[in-house]
Structures are given as structure tokens and as C-alpha cells.
Design a protein around this motif. Sequence first.
Motif, short mmCIF file in Angstrom:
data_model
loop_
_atom_site.label_atom_id
_atom_site.label_comp_id
_atom_site.label_asym_id
_atom_site.label_seq_id
_atom_site.Cartn_x
_atom_site.Cartn_y
_atom_site.Cartn_z
N PRO A 256 38.88 35.32 35.33
CA PRO A 256 37.82 35.86 34.14
C PRO A 256 37.64 37.52 34.46
O PRO A 256 37.04 38.13 35.21
N TYR A 257 38.19 38.11 33.63
CA TYR A 257 38.34 39.89 33.53
C TYR A 257 37.80 40.29 31.94
O TYR A 257 38.02 41.17 31.56
N GLY A 258 36.92 39.12 31.51
CA GLY A 258 36.60 39.47 30.16
C GLY A 258 37.39 39.48 29.02
O GLY A 258 37.18 39.82 27.82
N GLN A 259 38.48 38.94 29.09
CA GLN A 259 39.67 38.89 28.34
C GLN A 259 39.06 37.83 27.04
O GLN A 259 38.44 36.59 27.33
N THR B 48 29.55 32.25 22.32
CA THR B 48 29.98 33.66 22.50
C THR B 48 28.95 34.51 23.21
O THR B 48 28.88 35.63 23.24
N ALA B 49 28.69 33.73 24.39
CA ALA B 49 27.43 34.37 25.32
C ALA B 49 28.26 35.40 26.26
O ALA B 49 27.36 36.29 26.61
N PRO C 138 33.76 35.53 31.00
CA PRO C 138 32.94 36.60 31.76
C PRO C 138 33.84 37.68 32.47
O PRO C 138 35.09 37.30 32.67
N ASP C 139 33.34 39.03 32.64
CA ASP C 139 34.14 40.01 32.97
C ASP C 139 33.61 40.23 34.51
O ASP C 139 32.46 40.82 34.89
N LEU C 140 34.12 39.67 35.40
CA LEU C 140 33.69 39.67 36.88
C LEU C 140 34.27 40.69 37.75
O LEU C 140 34.23 40.76 38.97
N TYR D 210 22.16 35.43 30.13
CA TYR D 210 23.66 35.05 30.35
C TYR D 210 24.48 36.30 30.18
O TYR D 210 24.34 37.07 29.43
N GLY D 211 25.35 36.63 31.15
CA GLY D 211 26.25 37.56 31.33
C GLY D 211 25.53 39.26 31.35
O GLY D 211 26.32 39.97 31.12
N ALA D 212 24.09 39.21 31.75
CA ALA D 212 23.71 40.41 31.99
C ALA D 212 24.41 41.11 33.01
O ALA D 212 24.74 40.76 34.00
N LYS D 213 24.44 42.61 32.77
CA LYS D 213 25.09 43.23 33.78
C LYS D 213 24.32 44.52 34.10
O LYS D 213 23.41 44.93 33.26
#
Length: 345
Positions: A168-171, A187-188, A201-203, A235-238
Motif C-alpha cells: 500500500p503506497y497510496g496507488q 474513498t476513505a 492507504p499510503d504507508l 480514517y487515513g489522517a496523516k
Amino acid sequence: MTFWKWSRTAANNANADPSCPFPEGMSPSALNDGTRAMMAAAAKYRDDIAGANLATGGASAYSLTSYQGFDSAGHLDSQQIAFVPHLTNTGACTLSVDGLPAAPIHYQPGVDLPSGTLVQGTPYVATYFFGANEFILRGLAGNPFSVPLGGLMPYIIGTPPNSAFVFPYGQPISRTIYANLFASVGTAYGPGDGSTTFNVPDLRGRVIAGLDGMGGSSVLGLLTAGGCGITGTAYGAKGGNQNVAIAQANLPNVQLGVTVTDNRAFTSTGTSIGEQFQAMPLPPGGGAGTVMALNAGGTPRTVVVNPSSNSIPGVTASINGNVTPQAALWTVQPTIVLPMLLRVI
């Protein structure tokens, strides 16, 4: 004689298998042949489901020759067939039995096998369903990998094991191919192109924190936008950085005093920042004297020692006003970097 020719209605088995009929009033000598033929039919079925029959063909199109010798897809309907793949499958694949038209192999109705599901040299049993024209692998209907859809785990190999997983690199990935995952997360983690794809997700370079709203309510408030820039309930907050520079405004306004302990030596009640003090000769036994002080710029100045307290009055410094922040501080905990694996099918 083979099992697929037999009828569940006893009377119909009088001539169910022309190679060995059981007509009413048959001669005693024919009974021996019929019994032996039934034993042969059982042996054919036994070997067809034993898992010793090696497939041929390619890694996406397997072929198999059965012992029962099926002559039509209709006769193969609802029959079990075991096989050993000679190659690990590379993705969606088919199986042809006894030269009949190939049908896809699925692990649940209508769902193709991810690559690596069929492992070379491992026996599998499948049932053919004529109406849907598909083979369903037995025992794999729920989850062939024991990792739930959307499950995430550390991984130590440089490529995903098969097409059921991605790094998972956000692709963006297909909303159609990965319809079950899209139905769950939407689309979270990003809308993709807005119509045919969505983002995972972009991890990259990130650690994971537990969602603050798990369980239906957020009460801890350990991650907040006001506290660290991260909304712990989203969800997905960075957020976060690997280092931080301390600003002057973050430092306390500390006053440091210097006192004379004898005629020659000086001590400080704190750490002297930006100034160096050099003792000058004082009268024997104490009393008034002078001290030469060099400030941060190297300019000398003279102060007088108070004879009653042996102190240098007024020589204090504001640490906040004399410090310029230098290199940023590291904020990363002891860490090992590994790929992360996300199940998408």
C-alpha cells in the motif's frame, strides 16, 4: 463401467452401462463380470479423487485426464475431480478434463483464483457445476490465505506473494476488480480518478496509530489536530515529522546569576551561555574588586564585586534572548523498516 453412468434409480441400472449390463434374468455367469465392473468403477472414482493425478498444460490453463473418462460437460456436472498442478498458477486459470472445453477454476462462485493459490505439487479437489460452467475448489470458499480482506501485516520479502495482495503506497486500484474492498472502504484513502479507481492507504515511511473512534466513541483524545496536527478520529489522517527544530519561543526565559566564592574562583548558579568570565586580582581577604567579563561578541566589560556579599550585581543573562536554535532534534523511536502487505482480494 464408471460411476457417472450410474443412476440413483435402481431399475435404470439394468442397462445404465452398456459395457456391463445388469438386465433382469441375466445369466449367472454374467454376474461375475458385472461385480468386477462395479469394483473397477469404484477404483476409478477412488483414484480420480485421490489427488495423485498430475495436471499438464500451462500455469493458467490446466489439463487433466481422468480415470472415469467423462464424455461431456453434462456428465461431469456435480462431479469431484482431484488434481496436482504441475505449475503454481499465475492468476486466473482454467481446467479441461478429458479434452472437454476448459472452465475457470474459482475458490467461490464467480471469483477467480489469485496468483499463487494453486501451489505446484499440492493436491486439490474441485467440483464442476455445469450450469455456471465453473470448477469450485473445495475447502477454499472462505479465505485461501487466512488474512481478512483489508488485512494489513508486516512482510519481509520485496514483492507481494500473489495478486490477492499489494504493497500500500497510496496507488489507485480498480473499483471493479477490487469491488469487495471498494464496497468496504470507499474513498476513505483517496478517490482515485473519481470513477473507475480508488486509492489504498499510503504507508510509505509511516507508523500506524489506532483509530481513536474504534468502539463507537472517542474519549481518549491522544491524537488531536490541536495537539499534534493529526485528527485521531479520521480514517487515513496523516501527520508528524522525523525531526523538529526548537524555536526561541519554545524556550523558558531563565535568568542566570554569578557569585564570587573566593578571591579568585567563580561559580555559576546555572549554565553560562554566550559569556566567559575571567577573574581579576582582588584584595586579600575579599572586598571590592573587579571582574573582566567577555560577552558573546568578545567585547570586554568590567563589573565591580560587591564587598558586602562578594557578588557581581546585575550580571545576569536571559537564556531565551541569547540563544539561536541550531540543528533540529530527531523525534523517531528505534525503528526497523519493512514492507507492509495489504490484502485486496
